[in-house]
Design a protein around this motif. Structure first.
Motif, PDB file in Angstrom:
ATOM      1  N   THR A 192       0.866  -1.224  -0.222  1.00 36.44           N
ATOM      2  CA  THR A 192      -0.071  -0.031  -0.006  1.00 36.44           C
ATOM      3  C   THR A 192       0.645   1.152   0.089  1.00 36.44           C
ATOM      4  OG1 THR A 192      -0.178   0.094   2.441  1.00 36.44           O
ATOM      5  CG2 THR A 192      -1.815  -1.010   1.266  1.00 36.44           C
ATOM      6  N   GLN A 193       2.049   1.201   0.146  1.00 37.47           N
ATOM      7  CA  GLN A 193       3.101   2.104   0.076  1.00 37.47           C
ATOM      8  C   GLN A 193       3.469   2.964  -1.446  1.00 37.47           C
ATOM      9  OE1 GLN A 193       3.620   3.601   3.282  1.00 37.47           O
ATOM     10  NE2 GLN A 193       2.466   1.981   4.014  1.00 37.47           N
ATOM     11  N   SER A 194       2.832   1.897  -2.149  1.00 39.22           N
ATOM     12  CA  SER A 194       3.033   2.126  -3.533  1.00 39.22           C
ATOM     13  C   SER A 194       2.448   3.727  -4.120  1.00 39.22           C
ATOM     14  CB  SER A 194       2.967   1.238  -4.532  1.00 39.22           C
ATOM     15  OG  SER A 194       2.963   1.527  -5.915  1.00 39.22           O
ATOM     16  N   GLU A 195       3.240   4.533  -4.621  1.00 43.27           N
ATOM     17  CA  GLU A 195       2.586   5.905  -5.194  1.00 43.27           C
ATOM     18  C   GLU A 195       1.489   5.605  -6.322  1.00 43.27           C
ATOM     19  OE1 GLU A 195       5.800   8.382  -5.648  1.00 43.27           O
ATOM     20  OE2 GLU A 195       6.241   8.664  -3.707  1.00 43.27           O
ATOM     21  N   THR A 196       1.803   4.199  -7.037  1.00 46.85           N
ATOM     22  CA  THR A 196       0.985   4.206  -8.144  1.00 46.85           C
ATOM     23  C   THR A 196      -0.323   3.524  -7.900  1.00 46.85           C
ATOM     24  OG1 THR A 196       1.907   1.902  -8.759  1.00 46.85           O
ATOM     25  CG2 THR A 196       3.010   4.005  -9.662  1.00 46.85           C
ATOM     26  N   MET A 197      -0.383   3.173  -6.635  1.00 45.47           N
ATOM     27  CA  MET A 197      -1.800   2.371  -6.265  1.00 45.47           C
ATOM     28  C   MET A 197      -3.041   3.498  -6.019  1.00 45.47           C
ATOM     29  SD  MET A 197      -2.556  -0.049  -2.996  1.00 45.47           S
ATOM     30  CE  MET A 197      -1.546  -1.386  -3.584  1.00 45.47           C
ATOM     31  N   ASP A 198      -3.983   2.982  -6.619  1.00 44.54           N
ATOM     32  CA  ASP A 198      -5.262   3.758  -6.795  1.00 44.54           C
ATOM     33  C   ASP A 198      -5.651   3.586  -5.153  1.00 44.54           C
ATOM     34  OD1 ASP A 198      -7.724   1.846  -6.654  1.00 44.54           O
ATOM     35  OD2 ASP A 198      -6.484   1.185  -8.189  1.00 44.54           O
ATOM     36  N   VAL A 199      -6.733   4.865  -5.110  1.00 50.09           N
ATOM     37  CA  VAL A 199      -7.311   5.100  -3.655  1.00 50.09           C
ATOM     38  C   VAL A 199      -8.169   4.064  -3.353  1.00 50.09           C
ATOM     39  CG1 VAL A 199      -8.589   6.384  -2.329  1.00 50.09           C
ATOM     40  CG2 VAL A 199      -6.927   7.569  -3.774  1.00 50.09           C
ATOM     41  N   ALA A 200      -9.161   3.302  -4.234  1.00 45.09           N
ATOM     42  CA  ALA A 200      -9.880   1.997  -3.847  1.00 45.09           C
ATOM     43  C   ALA A 200      -9.209   0.951  -3.488  1.00 45.09           C
ATOM     44  CB  ALA A 200     -10.879   1.983  -5.017  1.00 45.09           C
ATOM     45  N   THR A 201      -7.906   0.755  -4.247  1.00 46.77           N
ATOM     46  CA  THR A 201      -7.292  -0.665  -4.112  1.00 46.77           C
ATOM     47  C   THR A 201      -6.651  -0.582  -2.760  1.00 46.77           C
ATOM     48  OG1 THR A 201      -6.939  -0.955  -6.601  1.00 46.77           O
ATOM     49  CG2 THR A 201      -5.452  -2.060  -4.963  1.00 46.77           C
ATOM     50  N   ARG A 202      -5.940   0.661  -2.486  1.00 47.27           N
ATOM     51  CA  ARG A 202      -5.388   0.821  -1.152  1.00 47.27           C
ATOM     52  C   ARG A 202      -6.155   0.568   0.135  1.00 47.27           C
ATOM     53  NH1 ARG A 202      -3.014   5.136  -2.175  1.00 47.27           N
ATOM     54  NH2 ARG A 202      -1.009   4.457  -2.366  1.00 47.27           N
ATOM     55  N   LYS A 203      -7.379   1.278  -0.084  1.00 46.08           N
ATOM     56  CA  LYS A 203      -8.549   1.134   1.007  1.00 46.08           C
ATOM     57  C   LYS A 203      -9.031  -0.286   1.194  1.00 46.08           C
ATOM     58  CE  LYS A 203     -13.112   2.635   2.488  1.00 46.08           C
ATOM     59  NZ  LYS A 203     -14.252   3.250   2.005  1.00 46.08           N
ATOM     60  N   LYS A 204      -8.989  -1.049   0.096  1.00 43.88           N
ATOM     61  CA  LYS A 204      -9.538  -2.254   0.127  1.00 43.88           C
ATOM     62  C   LYS A 204      -8.392  -3.320   0.814  1.00 43.88           C
ATOM     63  CE  LYS A 204     -11.460  -6.152  -2.739  1.00 43.88           C
ATOM     64  NZ  LYS A 204     -11.774  -6.638  -4.036  1.00 43.88           N
ATOM     65  N   MET A 205      -7.069  -3.093   0.554  1.00 48.56           N
ATOM     66  CA  MET A 205      -5.808  -4.040   1.060  1.00 48.56           C
ATOM     67  C   MET A 205      -5.939  -3.520   2.514  1.00 48.56           C
ATOM     68  SD  MET A 205      -3.216  -3.949  -1.938  1.00 48.56           S
ATOM     69  CE  MET A 205      -2.305  -5.051  -1.091  1.00 48.56           C
ATOM     70  N   LEU A 206      -5.889  -2.276   2.948  1.00 45.95           N
ATOM     71  CA  LEU A 206      -5.914  -1.960   4.345  1.00 45.95           C
ATOM     72  C   LEU A 206      -6.906  -2.278   5.255  1.00 45.95           C
ATOM     73  CD1 LEU A 206      -4.584   1.750   4.041  1.00 45.95           C
ATOM     74  CD2 LEU A 206      -3.247  -0.082   4.804  1.00 45.95           C
ATOM     75  N   GLU A 207      -8.241  -2.685   4.724  1.00 49.34           N
ATOM     76  CA  GLU A 207      -9.462  -3.103   5.343  1.00 49.34           C
ATOM     77  C   GLU A 207      -8.923  -4.575   5.778  1.00 49.34           C
ATOM     78  OE1 GLU A 207     -12.435  -2.236   2.826  1.00 49.34           O
ATOM     79  OE2 GLU A 207     -12.988  -0.565   3.735  1.00 49.34           O
ATOM     80  N   LYS A 208      -8.411  -5.308   4.565  1.00 50.33           N
ATOM     81  CA  LYS A 208      -7.928  -6.780   4.436  1.00 50.33           C
ATOM     82  C   LYS A 208      -7.181  -6.685   5.943  1.00 50.33           C
ATOM     83  CE  LYS A 208      -6.389 -10.687   2.364  1.00 50.33           C
ATOM     84  NZ  LYS A 208      -5.695 -11.213   1.144  1.00 50.33           N
ATOM     85  N   ALA A 209      -6.111  -5.990   5.795  1.00 51.49           N
ATOM     86  CA  ALA A 209      -5.005  -5.943   7.021  1.00 51.49           C
ATOM     87  C   ALA A 209      -5.457  -5.886   8.326  1.00 51.49           C
ATOM     88  CB  ALA A 209      -3.782  -4.973   6.572  1.00 51.49           C
ATOM     89  N   GLU A 210      -6.494  -4.848   8.335  1.00 47.26           N
ATOM     90  CA  GLU A 210      -7.328  -4.709   9.918  1.00 47.26           C
ATOM     91  C   GLU A 210      -7.946  -5.931  10.139  1.00 47.26           C
ATOM     92  OE1 GLU A 210      -7.583  -2.490  12.973  1.00 47.26           O
ATOM     93  OE2 GLU A 210      -6.339  -2.068  11.177  1.00 47.26           O
ATOM     94  N   ARG A 211      -8.568  -6.468   9.046  1.00 49.57           N
ATOM     95  CA  ARG A 211      -9.415  -7.738   9.415  1.00 49.57           C
ATOM     96  C   ARG A 211      -8.566  -8.960   9.872  1.00 49.57           C
ATOM     97  NH1 ARG A 211     -11.024 -12.283   6.447  1.00 49.57           N
ATOM     98  NH2 ARG A 211     -10.068 -11.385   4.485  1.00 49.57           N
ATOM     99  N   LEU A 212      -7.332  -9.091   9.262  1.00 52.28           N
ATOM    100  CA  LEU A 212      -6.498 -10.096   9.653  1.00 52.28           C
ATOM    101  C   LEU A 212      -5.572  -9.861  11.095  1.00 52.28           C
ATOM    102  CD1 LEU A 212      -4.447 -10.565   6.314  1.00 52.28           C
ATOM    103  CD2 LEU A 212      -6.070 -12.214   7.244  1.00 52.28           C
TER     104      LEU A 212
END
Length: 216
Positions: A192-212
């Motif tokens: 998620t630190q990638s500058e090229t990642m779009d906002v929606a994808t970053r949000k989804k991945m961070l939500e997964k990390a929180e769930r884990l």
């Protein structure tokens, strides 16, 4: 045997007849016979060249009629046994092997599976095929994480959480599983630190990390 194979071997029950599907070197079948954990072992591999390694290792047992090497795609040419192992191959291949075995009536009463990936697909299928999951857990061996699934005939039901992670992992939180999840969280945060990642994808991945985080 490697550390991974030692973990797998520990989960195999005593039986009369045992099949090592996609057996590679045949170390598990050899240990089953040497320790008196089965009376006869069938070694199968789709490649005659690969099978020869196992046949050479178990030559003495083959001469005595206690082992037999069979070139086979899954269970296709293997007699029905009490117990079988499929380890070290992908989950999608395992599901294909099991579906064909079910149609031919060759599924054993006891199964030990160690998929390299797509474990959720394997879990879903074995319950559909009429197996009860006795144990389903993560181990760390030789620096890698592996899931081992031990099954016997019986009715079962899996929650979404158990399907994704494994029943034993969810209920008992073994150390290897917690470490695996911690590593996955770290990878997600790094991605998620990638500058090229779009906002929606970053949000989804961070939500997964929180769930884990509930598992560590």
């Amino acid at each position: 045997m490697t550390e991974r194979l030692i973990y797998i071997f520990a989960e195999i029950p005593r039986c009369d007849t045992f099949a090592d599907i996609a057996c590679d070197h045949g170390y598990i079948a050899s240990a089953m016979l040497k320790e008196g954990r089965c009376e006869k072992a069938y070694l199968s591999d789709i490649s005659a060249k690969s099978l020869k390694k196992a046949q050479d290792l178990l030559a003495d047992f083959i001469i005595k009629g206690r082992a037999q090497g069979i070139v086979s795609d899954g269970f296709d040419n293997v007699p029905k046994t009490d117990c079988a192992l499929i380890a070290g191959v992908g989950g999608e291949l395992i599901t294909d092997i099991l579906k064909r075995a079910e149609k031919s009536g060759k599924l054993p009463d006891n199964l030990i599976l160690q998929p390299m990936k797509h474990c959720d697909k394997v879990r879903r299928l074995v319950v559909e095929l009429g197996y009860f999951i006795k144990k389903d857990f993560t181990v760390k061996a030789d620096g890698q994480f592996y899931d081992i699934i031990s099954l016997e005939r019986g009715k079962d039901f899996l929650t979404d959480e158990e399907t994704e992670f494994g029943r034993t992992n969810v209920r008992e939180l073994p150390l290897a599983f917690k470490e695996k999840i911690s590593v996955e969280i770290g990878k997600i945060i790094s991605y998620t630190q990638s500058e090229t990642m779009d906002v929606a994808t970053r949000k989804k991945m961070l939500e997964k990390a929180e769930r884990l985080k509930k598992y560590v």
